[in-house]
Structures are given as structure tokens and as C-alpha cells.
Design a protein around this motif. Structure first.
Motif, PDB file in Angstrom:
ATOM      1  N   ARG A 185       0.811  -1.224   0.000  1.00  0.00           N
ATOM      2  CA  ARG A 185       0.000   0.000   0.000  1.00  0.00           C
ATOM      3  C   ARG A 185       0.844   1.274   0.000  1.00  0.00           C
ATOM      4  O   ARG A 185       0.298   2.379   0.063  1.00  0.00           O
ATOM      5  CB  ARG A 185      -0.936   0.005   1.204  1.00  0.00           C
ATOM      6  N   ARG A 237      -1.823  -9.256   5.569  1.00  0.00           N
ATOM      7  CA  ARG A 237      -1.179  -8.006   5.213  1.00  0.00           C
ATOM      8  C   ARG A 237       0.050  -7.676   6.052  1.00  0.00           C
ATOM      9  O   ARG A 237       1.030  -7.114   5.539  1.00  0.00           O
ATOM     10  CB  ARG A 237      -2.174  -6.853   5.341  1.00  0.00           C
ATOM     11  N   ASP A 269       0.337  -2.421   8.361  1.00  0.00           N
ATOM     12  CA  ASP A 269       1.209  -2.878   7.274  1.00  0.00           C
ATOM     13  C   ASP A 269       2.550  -3.403   7.780  1.00  0.00           C
ATOM     14  O   ASP A 269       3.040  -4.430   7.303  1.00  0.00           O
ATOM     15  CB  ASP A 269       1.443  -1.723   6.294  1.00  0.00           C
ATOM     16  N   ASP A 295      -6.346   8.221   8.060  1.00  0.00           N
ATOM     17  CA  ASP A 295      -7.058   7.736   6.879  1.00  0.00           C
ATOM     18  C   ASP A 295      -6.836   6.224   6.758  1.00  0.00           C
ATOM     19  O   ASP A 295      -5.688   5.766   6.654  1.00  0.00           O
ATOM     20  CB  ASP A 295      -6.505   8.453   5.640  1.00  0.00           C
ATOM     21  N   PRO A 296      -7.895   5.424   6.769  1.00  0.00           N
ATOM     22  CA  PRO A 296      -7.732   3.959   6.718  1.00  0.00           C
ATOM     23  C   PRO A 296      -7.118   3.453   5.413  1.00  0.00           C
ATOM     24  O   PRO A 296      -6.686   2.300   5.342  1.00  0.00           O
ATOM     25  CB  PRO A 296      -9.161   3.440   6.892  1.00  0.00           C
ATOM     26  N   ASP A 297      -7.072   4.293   4.382  1.00  0.00           N
ATOM     27  CA  ASP A 297      -6.485   3.877   3.118  1.00  0.00           C
ATOM     28  C   ASP A 297      -4.961   4.077   3.089  1.00  0.00           C
ATOM     29  O   ASP A 297      -4.292   3.641   2.146  1.00  0.00           O
ATOM     30  CB  ASP A 297      -7.113   4.650   1.960  1.00  0.00           C
ATOM     31  N   LEU A 298      -4.426   4.750   4.126  1.00  0.00           N
ATOM     32  CA  LEU A 298      -2.986   4.998   4.161  1.00  0.00           C
ATOM     33  C   LEU A 298      -2.252   3.819   4.813  1.00  0.00           C
ATOM     34  O   LEU A 298      -2.776   3.176   5.728  1.00  0.00           O
ATOM     35  CB  LEU A 298      -2.686   6.272   4.955  1.00  0.00           C
ATOM     36  N   PRO A 299      -1.026   3.531   4.366  1.00  0.00           N
ATOM     37  CA  PRO A 299      -0.235   2.477   5.011  1.00  0.00           C
ATOM     38  C   PRO A 299       0.189   2.916   6.409  1.00  0.00           C
ATOM     39  O   PRO A 299       0.396   4.108   6.659  1.00  0.00           O
ATOM     40  CB  PRO A 299       0.970   2.318   4.081  1.00  0.00           C
ATOM     41  N   ASP A 341       2.956  11.473  -1.165  1.00  0.00           N
ATOM     42  CA  ASP A 341       2.333  10.333  -0.501  1.00  0.00           C
ATOM     43  C   ASP A 341       2.576  10.403   1.003  1.00  0.00           C
ATOM     44  O   ASP A 341       3.489  11.108   1.471  1.00  0.00           O
ATOM     45  CB  ASP A 341       2.876   9.013  -1.061  1.00  0.00           C
TER      46      ASP A 341
END
Length: 406
Positions: A165, A368, A333, A309-313, A277
Motif C-alpha cells: 500500500r 497483510r 502494514d 485515513d484507513p487507506d494509508l499504510p 504520498d
């Protein structure tokens, strides 16, 4: 018709017997273990057919008896209420020495003796004396080598860590991990400064310390810890508590690290941004924090990543590898940990494995989560490292969005 009430009460009583017996046995282990550590080498080296002169045999036995008495006394004075550093050094050194002697007394006392017997070497006395000399020789060499290994500046262990990710802008991010410095009774201020110089030579974006800074309070070990203030990173220096902080006024260590310019991640996170990023860098208190009774200290992963943010590693700092079960359940991660020392003195790693899911290196947990477990930068207690070298770790984070040639 059968009355089941008596049966149930009997079964309940029987069910309590085993745990109660186990608890009673565990209560005596601190007394039994030192006796075994000192008695078995004494027996193997002096009383298994060597036929030493009586003065040598009983003089040697007296040395082992003095060690059996002196080691726990020195450790109690050194690590108990009195906190006498000289006593701690004596007790810790005796502990490390007798552990190595015990290990090789067991191994060579059985294997070498058997090999000599099968090979038809000498008579029983000759074989017994060969075993004695071999055990003493191997132990002396390992202790000398282990002492040098423990006191040197750790070598750098470098590895690439692919994070699916991780954004392309963060590819190549350099993360340096130090942990378990364990500043203590032996003054290692000079060693600490050299470690920090080595860390600075790695030009890290992020430097992490995952706890067990020292054995003793921040006030007492300040001189050894002060060089940590010279560590440089282009983005951040972050720290989480280890279990040993909770033996010696953890809040004092949190305050000192803050004073030295490190960011204590006590169930919170910071954001590392590069190339457009973002990486969430989170940390939790050690899992022993809550039982310490220190107000506000506990391992709280939900709090550490709250608002991210749950989409971030997410890169998580947690002192003990066994926290990875919670990390994997939360979809972390990468977790960075220490605590195990890689066993520090072989074959103690077998006991460490009973408590921790990983001993050293990179491992995968769940679908993961990656876990990196460091063998530690310093040493605890006995000033020896045998087959468990210390390390400063350079982890280079890799993004799948960037080609290998980039």
C-alpha cells in the motif's frame, strides 16, 4: 437414580488440583533454577570419574557453592531496592558465565563423552578429564567472544521491505531502528555516542527507538542516554516505551526523550509525507504498561491510529513482537519491535520462543501485516552475546508502484 451433585463437586475439586500444583511448582522455580545452574556443571566437571586430587575436587566444589550463594545475593543488591551498580555487574556476569558453563556441561558432558566412548578413547578417567577440559575451554572462548560482541558498536543490518500500500513517492524511505539499548550498571556513554554516530551515517528519513532504553531511572542513566539527542533524521525521531521503562519510572523516560528531541508515540501517530504520498507512523505503550499502575499508560492501538485515513499504510512501533496479533487484526502494514535480543546467549532463544511469535528478522502475520523483530542494539544484564549479534537496522521501504530499476 444417581445423585450428580457429589460428582460435580468432586470433578470441580479435581480440576483445581493440577493448576494449584503447577502454581506451587512455579513458586519454587526461582529457588530450583540457580541450584541446577551451579550444581550440574560442578558435578560434570569435578565428580563424574575424573578422580581429581581431593583438594582440587573439593576446592572446586567450594567455588561453585560460593557462586550459588553469591550470584543471587549480588543480583538482589544490584537490581533490588539498593540498586548497587557494582553488585549488579558481579551478579549479571556470574549469571551469564554460569549459563554458558551449564549449557556446555550438558552438551559436551553427554555428546563428547559418548563420542569418546564409542571411539574407544582412553579409560573412564581419561574421558572424564577430556570432557572437563573441553567444557572449560569452549566456555572460556565463548564468554570472551560474547563479551566483545556485547560491547562493540552493532553492525548495520540492511533490508528492503516491500509494502503493497506504500505510495510511489515514499519508495526508498529509509527507516533506522534501534532498540533495547539497556543503559545500565556498566557505563556505556562512549558506546552510546558511537552508536548515534553510526545511526547518523545512515542518513535516515525516520529513526525509531522501540523501548527498553535503560535499566534504572532517567535521572540515574541520563549521561548514557544523552547522546540520543544527537541523532539526526530528515523527517522524525520517534520512540515508544518498553517493559523495562515500567520498572523504573516510565514517565521520566518519556519526558527525557521528549527533552532530547524525540517524539514519544504514546498511543498516537504522526504523518510522514514525501513525494505527495503519506505514511502513518504510530506507536503504542508496551503491553506491560497497564499492569504497572502508572496512570494513563496502556497499549491502545485504536487510539494510536484514531483519525488516520484507513487507506494509508501504517508503520507501527510496539516493543514486544507478540503485539503483532492485534496489529494484524487491525490491518497494520508493518510493525517494528525489539525485546527478544535474539535470545542474547544461546540457547536461551528457545525460552524466548515460548513467549514471543518471532525471535528476529522479518516475518508475515495474517494477510497483510509484516513484523520486523530486531535483536537489539545493546544487551540486558550479563555483558555477553553468544550467537545473537546486536544490530542497528536500516529498513528501506519499497512501493510496488515503482519499478525495480527506478
Amino acid at each position: 437414580m444417581t445423585d450428580t451433585s457429589d460428582t460435580r463437586s468432586t470433578e470441580g475439586a479435581e480440576g483445581k488440583v493440577a493448576p494449584n500444583l503447577l502454581h506451587r511448582v512455579m513458586r519454587y522455580i526461582p529457588l530450583i533454577a540457580p541450584v541446577l545452574l551451579w550444581a550440574l556443571p560442578c558435578w560434570v566437571l569435578l565428580h563424574t570419574g575424573q578422580r581429581w586430587p581431593s583438594s582440587a575436587a573439593w576446592g572446586g566444589t567450594a567455588v561453585f557453592v560460593l557462586g550459588l550463594i553469591g550470584m543471587p545475593l549480588a543480583m538482589t543488591r544490584g537490581h533490588g531496592r539498593r540498586q548497587q551498580d557494582r553488585a549488579a555487574v558481579v551478579g549479571d556476569t556470574l549469571l551469564g558465565g554460569i549459563w554458558v558453563l551449564f549449557t556446555w556441561s550438558v552438551l559436551l558432558g553427554v555428546l563428547l563423552r559418548l563420542a569418546l566412548f564409542v571411539g574407544g578413547v582412553g579409560d573412564g578417567q581419561t574421558r572424564a578429564r577430556i570432557v572437563t577440559l573441553a567444557v572449560l575451554g569452549v566456555s572460556a572462548v565463548l564468554l570472551a567472544w560474547g563479551y566483545v560482541e556485547a560491547r562493540r558498536v552493532p553492525r548495520v543490518r540492511r533490508l528492503d521491505v516491500p509494502l503493497p500500500r506504500l505510495g510511489a513517492g515514499l519508495d526508498g524511505t529509509r527507516v533506522v531502528l534501534i532498540t533495547d539499548t539497556h543503559y545500565g550498571p556498566i557505563d556505556r556513554a562512549g558506546w552510546s555516542a558511537r552508536v548515534c554516530e553510526k545511526v547518523n551515517s545512515l542518513e535516515a528519513d525516520l529513526v525509531c527507538h522501540t523501548g527498553d532504553i535503560a535499566d534504572g531511572t532517567a535521572e540515574r542513566r541520563r549521561a548514557q542516554a544523552t547522546p540520543l539527542g544527537t541523532v539526526r533524521a530528515t523527517r522524525a525521531r520517534v520512540y515508544v516505551t518498553g517493559n523495562h521503562e515500567y520498572y523504573s519510572e516510565a514517565q521520566g523516560w518519556v519526558d527525557l526523550m521528549d527533552e532530547l528531541g524525540w517524539e514519544p508515540l504514546r498511543n498516537r501517530h504522526v504523518l510522514l509525507e514525501r513525494g505527495g504520498d503519506t505514511l502513518v507512523v504510530a506507536g503504542v505503550d508496551d503491553v506491560t504498561a497497564e499492569s504497572s499502575g502508572l496512570a494513563g499508560h496502556r497499549a491502545h492501538l485504536a487510539g494510536a491510529i484514531d483519525g488516520a485515513d484507513p487507506d494509508l499504510p501504517v508503520l507501527l512501533l510496539a516493543h514486544q513482537p507478540k503485539f503483532v496479533d492485534r496489529a494484524a487484526a487491525a490491518g497494520i502494514d508493518l510493525q517494528l519491535s525489539g525485546h527478544t535480543h535474539g535470545g542474547q546467549i544461546w540457547p536461551f532463544h528457545h525460552l524466548v520462543r515460548l513467549d514471543q511469535p518471532a525471535l528476529a528478522g522479518l516475518s508475515r502475520h495474517g494477510s497483510r501485516t509484516l513484523l520486523y523483530t530486531s535483536r537489539g542494539t545493546g544487551f540486558w544484564g550479563p555483558p555477553f552475546r553468544v550467537f545473537a549479534p546486536s544490530e542497528i537496522t536500516l529498513l528501506v521501504l519499497r512501493s510496488p508502484q515503482t519499478s525495480p530499476s527506478a
